[in-house]
Each structure stands twice: as C-alpha cells, then as structure tokens.
Design a protein around this motif. Structure first.
Motif, short mmCIF file in Angstrom:
data_model
loop_
_atom_site.label_atom_id
_atom_site.label_comp_id
_atom_site.label_asym_id
_atom_site.label_seq_id
_atom_site.Cartn_x
_atom_site.Cartn_y
_atom_site.Cartn_z
N ILE A 26 0.84 -1.20 0.00
CA ILE A 26 0.00 0.00 0.00
C ILE A 26 0.88 1.26 0.00
O ILE A 26 0.63 2.22 -0.72
CB ILE A 26 -0.95 0.00 1.21
N GLY A 27 1.93 1.22 0.83
CA GLY A 27 2.83 2.37 0.88
C GLY A 27 3.50 2.63 -0.45
O GLY A 27 3.60 3.78 -0.90
N VAL A 28 3.94 1.55 -1.10
CA VAL A 28 4.58 1.71 -2.42
C VAL A 28 3.58 2.24 -3.44
O VAL A 28 3.91 3.13 -4.25
CB VAL A 28 5.18 0.37 -2.88
N LEU A 29 2.35 1.72 -3.39
CA LEU A 29 1.34 2.18 -4.34
C LEU A 29 1.03 3.66 -4.14
O LEU A 29 0.89 4.42 -5.11
CB LEU A 29 0.06 1.35 -4.20
N ILE A 30 0.90 4.06 -2.87
CA ILE A 30 0.63 5.49 -2.60
C ILE A 30 1.77 6.35 -3.11
O ILE A 30 1.56 7.39 -3.74
CB ILE A 30 0.41 5.70 -1.09
N ALA A 31 3.00 5.89 -2.86
CA ALA A 31 4.16 6.65 -3.35
C ALA A 31 4.17 6.72 -4.87
O ALA A 31 4.47 7.77 -5.45
CB ALA A 31 5.44 6.00 -2.83
N LEU A 32 3.83 5.59 -5.52
CA LEU A 32 3.81 5.58 -6.98
C LEU A 32 2.73 6.51 -7.53
O LEU A 32 2.94 7.20 -8.53
CB LEU A 32 3.59 4.16 -7.49
N VAL A 33 1.54 6.48 -6.89
CA VAL A 33 0.46 7.36 -7.35
C VAL A 33 0.86 8.83 -7.20
O VAL A 33 0.66 9.64 -8.11
CB VAL A 33 -0.84 7.06 -6.58
N MET A 34 1.44 9.17 -6.04
CA MET A 34 1.86 10.55 -5.83
C MET A 34 2.95 10.93 -6.83
O MET A 34 2.94 12.05 -7.39
CB MET A 34 2.37 10.73 -4.41
N ALA A 35 3.86 10.01 -7.08
CA ALA A 35 4.92 10.28 -8.04
C ALA A 35 4.35 10.46 -9.44
O ALA A 35 4.79 11.33 -10.20
CB ALA A 35 5.95 9.16 -8.02
N PHE A 36 3.34 9.65 -9.78
CA PHE A 36 2.76 9.78 -11.11
C PHE A 36 2.02 11.11 -11.27
O PHE A 36 2.07 11.74 -12.34
CB PHE A 36 1.81 8.62 -11.39
N PHE A 37 1.30 11.53 -10.22
CA PHE A 37 0.63 12.82 -10.28
C PHE A 37 1.64 13.95 -10.47
O PHE A 37 1.42 14.88 -11.25
CB PHE A 37 -0.20 13.05 -9.01
N ALA A 38 2.74 13.88 -9.74
CA ALA A 38 3.79 14.90 -9.89
C ALA A 38 4.36 14.85 -11.31
O ALA A 38 4.57 15.89 -11.94
CB ALA A 38 4.89 14.68 -8.86
N PHE A 39 4.61 13.64 -11.78
CA PHE A 39 5.13 13.50 -13.14
C PHE A 39 4.13 14.03 -14.17
O PHE A 39 4.52 14.70 -15.14
CB PHE A 39 5.43 12.02 -13.43
N ALA A 40 2.84 13.74 -13.97
CA ALA A 40 1.82 14.19 -14.91
C ALA A 40 1.80 15.71 -15.01
O ALA A 40 1.69 16.28 -16.10
CB ALA A 40 0.45 13.66 -14.50
N SER A 41 1.92 16.38 -13.87
CA SER A 41 1.93 17.84 -13.88
C SER A 41 3.14 18.38 -14.63
O SER A 41 3.03 19.29 -15.47
CB SER A 41 1.92 18.36 -12.44
N LEU A 42 4.31 17.81 -14.35
CA LEU A 42 5.53 18.27 -15.02
C LEU A 42 5.50 17.94 -16.51
O LEU A 42 5.90 18.76 -17.35
CB LEU A 42 6.75 17.61 -14.36
N TYR A 43 4.99 16.77 -16.84
CA TYR A 43 4.95 16.36 -18.24
C TYR A 43 3.98 17.23 -19.04
O TYR A 43 4.27 17.62 -20.18
CB TYR A 43 4.54 14.89 -18.34
N ALA A 44 2.83 17.56 -18.44
CA ALA A 44 1.87 18.43 -19.12
C ALA A 44 2.48 19.80 -19.37
O ALA A 44 2.30 20.39 -20.44
CB ALA A 44 0.59 18.54 -18.29
N ASP A 45 3.19 20.33 -18.37
CA ASP A 45 3.85 21.62 -18.55
C ASP A 45 4.87 21.54 -19.69
O ASP A 45 4.95 22.45 -20.52
CB ASP A 45 4.54 22.05 -17.26
N TRP A 46 5.64 20.49 -19.71
CA TRP A 46 6.66 20.36 -20.75
C TRP A 46 6.02 20.27 -22.14
O TRP A 46 6.50 20.87 -23.09
CB TRP A 46 7.52 19.13 -20.48
N GLN A 47 4.91 19.55 -22.23
CA GLN A 47 4.21 19.43 -23.50
C GLN A 47 3.73 20.81 -23.98
O GLN A 47 3.81 21.13 -25.17
CB GLN A 47 3.01 18.49 -23.36
N TRP A 48 3.21 21.61 -23.05
CA TRP A 48 2.71 22.94 -23.41
C TRP A 48 3.85 23.82 -23.94
O TRP A 48 3.73 24.46 -24.99
CB TRP A 48 2.05 23.58 -22.19
N TYR A 49 4.96 23.83 -23.22
CA TYR A 49 6.10 24.66 -23.64
C TYR A 49 6.71 24.13 -24.94
O TYR A 49 7.10 24.92 -25.81
CB TYR A 49 7.16 24.67 -22.54
N ARG A 50 6.78 22.82 -25.08
CA ARG A 50 7.38 22.24 -26.28
C ARG A 50 6.55 22.59 -27.51
O ARG A 50 7.10 22.89 -28.59
CB ARG A 50 7.49 20.73 -26.13
#
Length: 974
Positions: A26-50
């Motif tokens: 459960i701890g790993v899954l929560i960490a992965l979900v949080m990491a994916f949300f953070a990645f999604a935000s950064l990736y969306a920003d990069w897509q917009w700028y690119r």
C-alpha cells in the motif's frame, strides 16, 4: 489441595508477514500514485512549452531550481552536520554532569543518531527551497553584463548594483544563517555532553568546544564585516527622506561609519580566532561590546548630529550636489532624460478661425469613447448571447485609403456563461471553442443617430480592414477564452465546432475544424490520461469526440501565455488586438524592472498605473526605480503562437536575460511593417513616467528641494475617485511638423488636503507611432514633449472644466431635457488638446435608457477653451459656436445630420441590428421630437423672463413648459 500456576509474561507474537507485505504494498502504491501525479503535472507543462517552441524556458527553470536546491541543501546541511559531529566527538569522556543533564541525556540518547542526521537534513531542506527561490538572482549574477555607466559616488559600473549586489546580499544572508545555526547546534550539543558547564557562578568550556565555538563566531563576524562593507554601496539604492540615494549625511557620516564598523568587525573576528588558540575570551568579548557601542555612536548618533546641526539648517547648501545626482539618475532610469520642454503661453480667448492651423488634429479627434460605447457595440454586433466584447474597448489605428484612421476595436469572444442549460462538457469543450471576428469603428465619426461608424463588422466579418486580404477571423486565444477546448480532426471528419450562427442555403449555423498547431496533442491514450488528470475530467477519458488529431488548447489569455514563456517580464495591463498581415494578433508590451539602480528614486508601480481604467492592478515587483519597455510580444489569436521581439536591445537587464534564456527573443529586424504600424508606446510605462515627472520635471536641485513647482495627475472628472487615465490621439504638438499618433496626460499643482487648485500646469505627450517600415522604429517614436504652461495665465484644469460644464445654466437645461423620463446621460472621456495657441477641452455626451436595453448613443459634444464653453450636436458645430461662428477647423463628424430621436425614449427598448438583414432600431415619433424642442424653448423663455423681472411672461412660459412635460409623460405611457 491444588493451586493454579500464575500465568507467565505473554510472549510477543511474531509480525504477520502478510500484513507487513500488504502495508509495504500500500505504501509503495501510494508513493507511486503521488509520483505519477507529480510526473503528470511536469509532463503536461513540458508538452505545453514544447508545442510553443519555448521548452528551453521550462528546462532552464527546472535545471536552475534543482541546482540551487542542491547547493542550498549541501551548503546548509554539511556545515550543520559537521558542527554536530565535531561537538559530539570532541566531548569530554569523564565529565561530571548534573542530575538535570543526566536526565536530558537519557531522553536524547535514544534519538541521538536520528537527530545527528535528521537536524542537518531538516535545515538543509529549508535552505534548499530558499536557495531555489533565489535562482534568478544567481543566474543574473552569472550572466551579468556591464552597462557602461558609472555611479557618481564609488565609480562602480551600474551593472554591479543591478546584478552583483543582489547576489552578494543573498549569499551573505545565507552564510550568516548557516553560521548562526551551526553556532546554535554546537552550543546545544556541547552543553548536553558536558563540554560547556554552567554552575556556581562559573562557565567552563572545554578546549575542543572553545576552539569550535570561537572559530564559528569568528567566521560569523567576518561575514558581518563583509556585509557592513557591502552596506556602503546599498546607501545608493536606499530610499531617504527626500530622495533615493546617498545624501550628504550618508556620504560624510554613514558610509565612513560603515567602513569603520566593517574594519572593527573584522578585528573582532580575528580576536575570536586568536581565542581559539590562546583560550582567552576576554579580548573578543570586550571587542564585541565595543563593536556594539561603536555601532550606536558611529551608525546612529553621529549621523543624527550631522543631520540636525549641519544639514537641516542649510539643506540646499549641503544637499544640492546629491540631489543633482538623483535627478540625473532618476531621469535616465525611467527614460525621461530625453524630455523636450517648451514654455507655453496659453491663450484663453476664442476667436474666429483660431483652429485653422490645427485642422488636421481636430479632424482626427476621437469622439467615440471606448469606455462608454461598449454596450452599443454589443447590441449592434454581438448577434448571440454567447458572444462578448471587452469592456472598455481598445484603441488602435489603421491606414485607410492612404490616411491613418484612429479606431475603437474589439474582438468577438465567447461567453459560455450565457449558454444557460445548454452548458455541458461536450458543448463547452468541443463545440463552443472560439470567438469570431474583429469589430472596428472610426474614433472620430458618428452616424446621424449617434452610433459608431464601423470599418469592420458582421458575421461573416467584412469591412475595410480585411477587404482583399487573406484573413483569419477565428479567435481561439483571447482574454475571455474558455479554460480549455479540444479541437482538431481528420480531414474527412464532419466539423463539430460552431464557427458562427449563420449558414449557407438557410442553414442555422456554420461549423468548422481547427487546422492550426495550437496546443499539445491528446490523440494518444497516454496524453489523454495526463490531461484528464490535469483538468480532473473523466469526460476527457471516455469521450468519443476526441480523435488521433485532437489538440487541447489552454492557458489562452494573451498575457498569461507571454508571462509563462517570458517569466522575467512585467507585462502591460492593456493588451490589444490588431489585424496584422491578415491575422488577428494580440500585442503585449513587456518591461524589465529593477529596484537597484543607484540614485534613482523608488516609486510604487501599483500606485503609478492605477487609474479609472485599471483600479486594482497586480504586479510582481511593486517598488521599482528602473523600467524599460524591452520586449514587444505578439500572440496569434488563431493558433496561440507567441513571438517575442527585443524592442530595447540596449537594455542591460534584457541582455542578461537573453543569456539566461538564449533562444527566447527575435531581433527587432524581424518585425513586419504591418506589425510596426500597430505597435504603440505602452500605457503603463507612460503612467510611471508621468508619476515621476510630477516632481522630476525640474532641472535644478533648488527647485526639487523646495518643491515649489510640484505637480500631480488630476483626478478623472468623470470618476473622481481615481486618477484620469492617459489617452491616445492623433495630434500635432507644438514643435512637431505633422500630426502623429500620441498619448497625452495633464498636470495640476500638487497639494495636500482641500487646498488644491485645479488649473493646468503642464501637458505631457509622447509620440506613440512606431512607423510602418520593417524592423525600423520611426525617428520620433518615444519622444516625450512637455508643455510648461505659464503661471501668468490661469488655464482651467479637467476638474474645473467639468464643473463648468455641470454648472452652466444653459447646458444644465439641455442636459435636463436629455434626462427626461427614464433616460440617463453619460459623460465621455474629457480630452485635452493644445490647439489654437491654448488648451481645448472636448467631451462627448451619450444618452441611454436608465434600465432595460441600454444603447449609449452620442447626442451632444461639450467643448471649452479658456472660460468659454459650447454644447452642440456635433463637434463641428460646437467648435464653430465656440470660435465665433467659424473655427477654421474640420472634424470627423462634419456633415453629420444628427437626429434627436437617436436615443430610445422612456420605456422603449432597442434590439440589435443585423447589418445584413433589414430593420433598424425603433425611434420616437416626430411629435416627441417637436415637444422636446418646445420644452427647451419654454425653459429658455422662462429664464429670460426671470432675468428681466417680467413675472407675467415668466408665468406664461412656466405654464407652457408644464403642458409640454405633461404631454411628454403621456407619450411615455403609450
């Protein structure tokens, strides 16, 4: 006899491996979900700028922040960790501790290892985040450029103050924090483990602790010595009682005092280092006490004495030299050093033919107020409730048949709030995606019924601005665009997006498909998931309206887009749309700012740009003392592409930022001639300059010190609670060969309380025409011209003129007639022009229904020259009336035959007019017009009889007026 044995202690059950595995999972899954949300935000920003081609901006920021976080973390955590480790490892082995310390150690010891690592990490994280927030300061320092200008006190290049000094201040502050925390944790650990013992009026410090504490204290004082030395240079950017910069007291008392204190602090630092060797605390402690006393004497008492007994009684004698420095630096920093001043002997008497030499100026005079006619444009051009226009409208100019025409403009944007029950994710996102078309009206003309004369209008759009040109009317990016839209489809797909509410062969509407490159692709499942998370939309995941060619358009406001790709700029608060090379583009002005220019006075940017048109501005940096319009930006209204042009290539701040973001700017040579013809002098810069020129229009220190000729911007006479905004007009200033597109403002005497005199003291205009040649600024662009009005002649200010209009008996009578029933009178912008050897005031007067459908129409024009006023149906008639029957000038409304029935009568509503369909707004009857004229004549007869004392004639006129008004009321009820 038997006995039950006593139960032994319970044996702890071994940990359940299943539960442990579940918890870890459960701890790993929560960490992965949080990491994916953070990645999604950064990736969306990069897509917009690119997609925009500015991904280098984002990666530069990411890289700089990560590097500065790492530097800050290490620079804080490592010294603190070293301090804790040294204090612990060098503790005495056989120290006699008090019972209280024994208790402390019992509590701390189980957590010692965690604390030794946790405390440095804790402070390291805080320091890392603080350092990452300062990355721009560090990068500007690393990419600094010389300015070629030296400060008058130390002879340092002003680039030192703009780039190096902020970095040195931040570095010294960070170093002080590191050393203070290291000193604190060293003292705590030393005390807990017996290296420092307090008791029986005695302080004992072990040799190891003494060396460590003394070295850290010495380093801290050494940093303070450097900081005090740097403070000498900060006096040149510090706001004083009268001006910014080093004054006589600063130069002769504060700066030498800081140098003395810096040397003293360095000596005390050496004494602490000596103590680390010889073990005597007396000398550094005495030195510290003397340093504190010296700071009070040298830093406080001596400057106060010089101020009170030397400077205050002889202010001009001692401060003149330093005020001159401030005058020169301030004028340069705000770009007002090239001001051309002219003494203006304004005449106040109006004579026949007086405006003949200014006929070109009066012909271009704008009578359509963009702040008033918005509802009229909306009623005539909105077509559907889901469209909207900006309020107030914008102003621009276009060349029509070889003549430059001032215009009032706006684009037709979406207003999804008006969809009502038709709102849904599908409609809001896939159907209603864009506005349509530019609307432009002549600023100097009116129709007979008081409405604007349109140059560009309609759906589909048509007019002078787009005749014979390849024109893209669709507005996907604007100030009121939806938060996001999904557009694009394969060529063979039927269009889904509503283009405009009219179709061919009787169709109710026309649909279209976006064909540009305006946003990141969401055609693949991964990108769709990313943006569904970003916008928290499950509809985006499951909608069949999204295909492999779909793009998502967001962050569509022009200012927001420019701000994201050029985060180092402060943007003008008034972006405006123009038709450039067949496309609608938003033009946005960008500024580089600083508050570190030596000897330049500090001003509040927020207060300076606040006026009737911008009541509550938001700015990133408020107190500034340097400003340049360094960048012109455009945002394409169709595909959202952003282009940045280096407008002021000599600006050192822009040069440094270009090194930080090396791929962000285009040279001015890339600006097309059509774009140059729509570039103008920016509003916010002019507002800041006028705020400074209220005081800094003087050239000598004596006048500045005495404040005997200080000015201020007048309050807006139409909205007295705010400053009057500057206005754009095509006019010819004294000293100009031809009329030019300009911006102007006026000045009245500065005052405190109720003793203000509302008379004109100065008139400021700037040439706002950038020319029409590719990559070439017009020679006069940005030239500031000031008319200093002679004090021997009293020229009424805007407030006084407005009061004259409102209190004039004849004008009041006519205004009262216009207000009959449910009509409302709106005063337009009060314009001031230097024509006829004096100052001419012009104010359009609009009338609209006070409730229901409101359609402001231009009914009258107020003009004033000196103490003379006129109030007529057209500007041409008003000027002729004011100047003896023939002003000698021509106006844009010459030949107009106003119809008094233009304004809806009480109780009447006016429907929008479709320019391509028959039908016009309903108008009052001829009887209503006749009764209005009879009422006006009756009021004039009554007033004349009262002035002559003929009370019989007064009674007859009063009865006549009563009868007419009763008939008007009857018509109102019909």
């Amino acid at each position: 006899m038997t006995s039950t044995p006593t139960a032994g202690p319970a044996t702890p059950s071994p940990p359940n491996p299943v539960r442990r595995a579940i918890a870890i999972t459960i701890g790993v899954l929560i960490a992965l979900v949080m990491a994916f949300f953070a990645f999604a935000s950064l990736y969306a920003d990069w897509q917009w700028y690119r997609q925009l081609g500015f991904d280098g901006v984002l990666t530069t920021q990411w890289f700089a922040r990560v590097v500065m976080f790492a530097v800050g973390f290490v620079a804080m955590a490592l010294p603190v960790f070293a301090a804790i480790q040294l204090a612990y490892r060098l503790r005495p082995v056989y120290a006699r501790l008090s019972s209280q310390l024994d208790h402390y150690q019992e509590v701390v010891e189980p957590l010692r290892r965690l604390a030794m690592w946790g405390i440095p990490v804790f402070f390291g994280f805080f320091a890392g985040f603080a350092a990452s927030a300062q990355w721009e300061t560090v990068w500007l320092w690393a990419n600094s450029v010389p300015t070629g200008e030296a400060d008058p006190q130390f002879g340092m290049d002003t680039g030192f103050y703009l780039f190096q000094m902020p970095f040195y201040s931040a570095a010294l502050g960070f170093s002080s924090a590191v050393l203070l925390i290291s000193l604190l944790v060293t003292a705590i650990v030393a005390y807990l483990y017996g290296s420092v013992r307090v008791g029986q009026r005695e302080l004992r410090i072990s040799k190891a602790a003494r060396i460590q504490l003394a070295i850290i204290a010495g380093l801290y004082l050494a940093v303070q010595a450097v900081s005090l030395w740097l403070d000498r240079f900060k006096t040149l950017t510090t706001q004083g009682d009268r001006f910014t910069g080093a004054s006589y007291v600063d130069v002769n008392a504060v700066i030498p005092g800081l140098a003395i204190l810096a040397i003293a602090a360095a000596i005390v630092a050496v004494l602490f280092l000596v103590t680390a060797v010889i073990g005597r605390w007396r000398f550094p402690l005495i030195g510290t006490a003397l340093l504190i006393v010296s700071s009070l004497v040298v830093g406080v008492a001596y400057p106060w004495a010089v101020t009170q007994f030397q400077v205050a009684p002889n202010l001009e004698t001692y401060e003149a030299k330093f005020v001159e420095r401030n005058l020169e630096a301030t004028k340069f920093a705000y770009g007002i050093d090239g001001l051309k001043k002219t003494d203006y002997e304004a005449v106040t008497t109006a004579e026949e033919g007086q405006l003949r030499a200014d006929a070109e100026t009066t012909a271009s005079l704008r009578i359509m107020d963009p702040a008033v006619i918005g509802p009229t444009v909306r009623q005539l051009e909105q077509y559907r409730s889901y469209y909207r226009f900006t309020d107030p409208l914008d102003v621009d100019r276009y060349e029509i048949e070889g003549e430059v025409q001032d215009t009032v403009v706006s684009v037709r944007e979406l207003n999804l709030d008006q969809l009502g029950t038709a709102q849904s994710w599908y409609n809001n996102t896939l159907v209603y995606t864009h506005g349509y078309g530019m609307v432009a009206a002549k600023g100097n003309e009116r129709t007979d019924d008081g409405n604007p004369v349109f140059l560009e209008r309609g759906i589909p759009t048509a007019g002078e601005l787009t005749a014979g040109a390849e024109y893209e009317p669709r507005i996907y990016f604007g100030e009121f665009s939806p938060p996001y839209s999904i557009v694009g489809a394969p060529k063979e797909t039927d269009p889904v997006e509503l283009d405009y509410p009219r179709g061919e062969d009787g169709a109710a509407q026309t649909r279209t498909t976006f064909t540009g490159d305006g946003g990141p692709s969401i055609g693949d499942p991964f990108n769709r998931l990313i943006y569904a998370l970003k916008f928290q939309s499950t509809d985006m995941l499951f909608s069949d309206g999204i295909n492999e060619k779909s793009q998502i358009l967001y962050d569509r406001n022009p200012r927001e887009r420019v701000q994201k790709v050029a985060p180092y700029l402060e943007l003008d608060s008034d972006p405006y749309p123009s038709v450039v090379d067949g496309r609608v583009v938003w033009i946005v002005d960008g500024y580089t700012l600083s508050n570190n220019y030596p000897y330049s006075s500090i001003v509040s940017l927020r207060d300076s740009i606040s006026d009737t048109t911008n009541i509550s501005p938001r700015v990133a940096l408020d107190d500034i003392n340097y400003m340049r319009n360094s960048v012109k930006a455009t945002v394409d209204a169709y595909d959202g592409s952003v282009t940045l042009y280096a407008w002021d290539e000599e600006d050192p701040l822009l040069q440094a930022w270009q090194k930080v973001y090396p791929t962000g700017l285009e040279p001015i040579s890339e600006m097309s001639g059509d774009l140059m013809s729509h570039v103008r002098y920016p509003t916010d810069l002019f507002k800041v300059q006028r705020a400074m020129l209220g005081t800094y229009h003087v050239d000598d220190a004596q006048s500045f010190i005495r404040r005997d000729n200080a000015w201020r911007t007048p309050q807006d006479p139409v909205a007295d609670s705010n400053l009057q905004p500057p206005y754009y007009l095509t006019m010819q200033m004294p000293g100009q060969d031809d009329p030019s597109y300009s911006m102007f403002t006026s000045f009245i005497p500065a005052s405190v309380g109720d003793g203000a005199r509302n008379v004109l003291m100065g008139y400021l205009a700037v040439d706002s025409n950038a020319g029409s040649e590719k990559g070439q600024k017009a020679e006069g662009y940005g030239k500031l011209r000031m008319l200093e009005i002679s004090a021997e002649v009293s020229v009424p200010g805007p407030g006084q003129v407005q009061n004259t209009f409102n209190s004039n008996e004849t004008i009041s009578q006519q205004l009262n007639l216009l207000k009959q029933g449910q009509s409302q009178v709106l005063n337009g912008n009060l314009l001031t022009l230097p024509v006829g050897g004096g100052l001419l005031y012009v104010q359009p007067v609009f009338v609209q229904a006070s409730s229901g459908t409101q359609l402001p129409t231009l009914r009258k024009i107020l003009v004033a020259f000196g103490n003379e006023v006129a109030f007529e149906d057209t500007l041409q008639e008003a000027l002729d009336e004011l100047f003896g029957g023939d002003s000698g000038a021509t106006t844009g409304d010459q030949g107009t035959n106003p119809t008094p029935s233009a304004t809806p009568t009480p109780g009447e509503t006016t429907d929008p007019v479709d320019p391509e369909e028959p039908g016009t707004p309903s108008v009052p009857t001829d009887e209503f017009d006749r009764l209005l004229q009879e009422a006006q004549q009756a009021m004039m007869d009554r007033n004349a009889a009262m002035a002559d004392g003929d009370w019989a004639a007064y009674g007859e006129a009063d009865d006549k007026l009563t009868q007419v008004l009763e008939r008007l009321i009857e018509l109102d009820g019909e």
